[in-house]
Design a protein around this motif. Sequence first.
Motif, PDB file in Angstrom:
ATOM      1  N   ARG A  51      29.065  41.290  38.331  1.00 54.45           N
ATOM      2  CA  ARG A  51      28.912  41.051  39.767  1.00 54.45           C
ATOM      3  C   ARG A  51      30.053  40.188  40.289  1.00 54.45           C
ATOM      4  N   LEU A  52      30.346  39.101  39.592  1.00 52.48           N
ATOM      5  CA  LEU A  52      31.395  38.196  40.048  1.00 52.48           C
ATOM      6  C   LEU A  52      32.740  38.901  40.109  1.00 52.48           C
ATOM      7  N   LEU A  53      33.082  39.649  39.067  1.00 55.52           N
ATOM      8  CA  LEU A  53      34.360  40.365  39.073  1.00 55.52           C
ATOM      9  C   LEU A  53      34.407  41.388  40.203  1.00 55.52           C
ATOM     10  N   GLU A  57      37.118  40.845  43.302  1.00 54.27           N
ATOM     11  CA  GLU A  57      38.227  41.786  43.496  1.00 54.27           C
ATOM     12  C   GLU A  57      38.131  42.495  44.841  1.00 54.27           C
ATOM     13  N   THR A  58      36.927  42.853  45.259  1.00 54.17           N
ATOM     14  CA  THR A  58      36.773  43.507  46.559  1.00 54.17           C
ATOM     15  C   THR A  58      37.284  42.602  47.673  1.00 54.17           C
ATOM     16  N   VAL A 117      41.916  40.666  32.462  1.00 51.15           N
ATOM     17  CA  VAL A 117      41.518  39.886  33.632  1.00 51.15           C
ATOM     18  C   VAL A 117      42.288  38.565  33.681  1.00 51.15           C
ATOM     19  N   GLU A 118      42.445  37.911  32.541  1.00 53.77           N
ATOM     20  CA  GLU A 118      43.164  36.638  32.531  1.00 53.77           C
ATOM     21  C   GLU A 118      44.657  36.834  32.818  1.00 53.77           C
ATOM     22  N   ALA A 119      45.246  37.911  32.316  1.00 53.13           N
ATOM     23  CA  ALA A 119      46.656  38.194  32.625  1.00 53.13           C
ATOM     24  C   ALA A 119      46.804  38.485  34.120  1.00 53.13           C
ATOM     25  N   PRO A 156      30.321  45.462  47.017  1.00 58.87           N
ATOM     26  CA  PRO A 156      29.599  46.108  45.918  1.00 58.87           C
ATOM     27  C   PRO A 156      29.473  45.140  44.745  1.00 58.87           C
ATOM     28  N   THR A 157      28.382  45.263  44.000  1.00 55.69           N
ATOM     29  CA  THR A 157      28.132  44.357  42.879  1.00 55.69           C
ATOM     30  C   THR A 157      28.490  44.959  41.529  1.00 55.69           C
ATOM     31  N   HIS A 158      29.073  46.142  41.560  1.00 49.72           N
ATOM     32  CA  HIS A 158      29.528  46.810  40.334  1.00 49.72           C
ATOM     33  C   HIS A 158      30.925  47.366  40.611  1.00 49.72           C
ATOM     34  N   PRO A 159      31.715  47.575  39.560  1.00 53.83           N
ATOM     35  CA  PRO A 159      33.088  48.056  39.771  1.00 53.83           C
ATOM     36  C   PRO A 159      33.118  49.502  40.249  1.00 53.83           C
TER      37      PRO A 159
END
Length: 194
Positions: A51-53, A57-58, A117-119, A156-159
Amino acid sequence: MTAQKTAPEKMDETDVIDLLLAQHAMIRDLFDEVEQAPADKRGEAFSRLVRLLAVHETAEEEIVHPYARRAIDGGDAVVEDRLAEENEAKELLMRMDEAGPEASDFARNLAMLRAAVEAHARSEERYEFTQLRGHTSEAERRGMAAGVKAAEAMAPTHPHPGTESATKNLLVGTPVAMMDRARDVIRQAMGKNP
């Protein structure tokens, strides 16, 4: 880390750069939590990470990247590189979200996702956020922070790979967000992780 503490739209930061940096730290902490969680708690932690990702990103795609395109030196190239990174991470995250944390390749995929994600976050911080701070006023950054929080509250809460532009997010984001959030409620009611 509770679900309340991982709701980025409810964070206190009022400068968009500070807000996004705090969210990057929250994402790193959630990766730690998922990696260290016992098997019976991993699904809940992973759902919060997904969810957070997704909402983070959105919001960047709707608010931050369009502004960066206009405000920073070489903005189009910087943003295009970030969008390519985001799409790759969304593809992997979507496959992991569908397979669930019980999948045999979950740990390997989680390590790959974390590295990507970290890169991506380091690249944003170095090439985009630093320039944004230098090319915007405090008032502009406060306005962007408010916009990011509003976008995250409706995201949205999913990719959903392939929606890495503000236009696509605005056109398909609301119906997709409604479907995602309904799916989350149904999964919770059935005792499954969203």
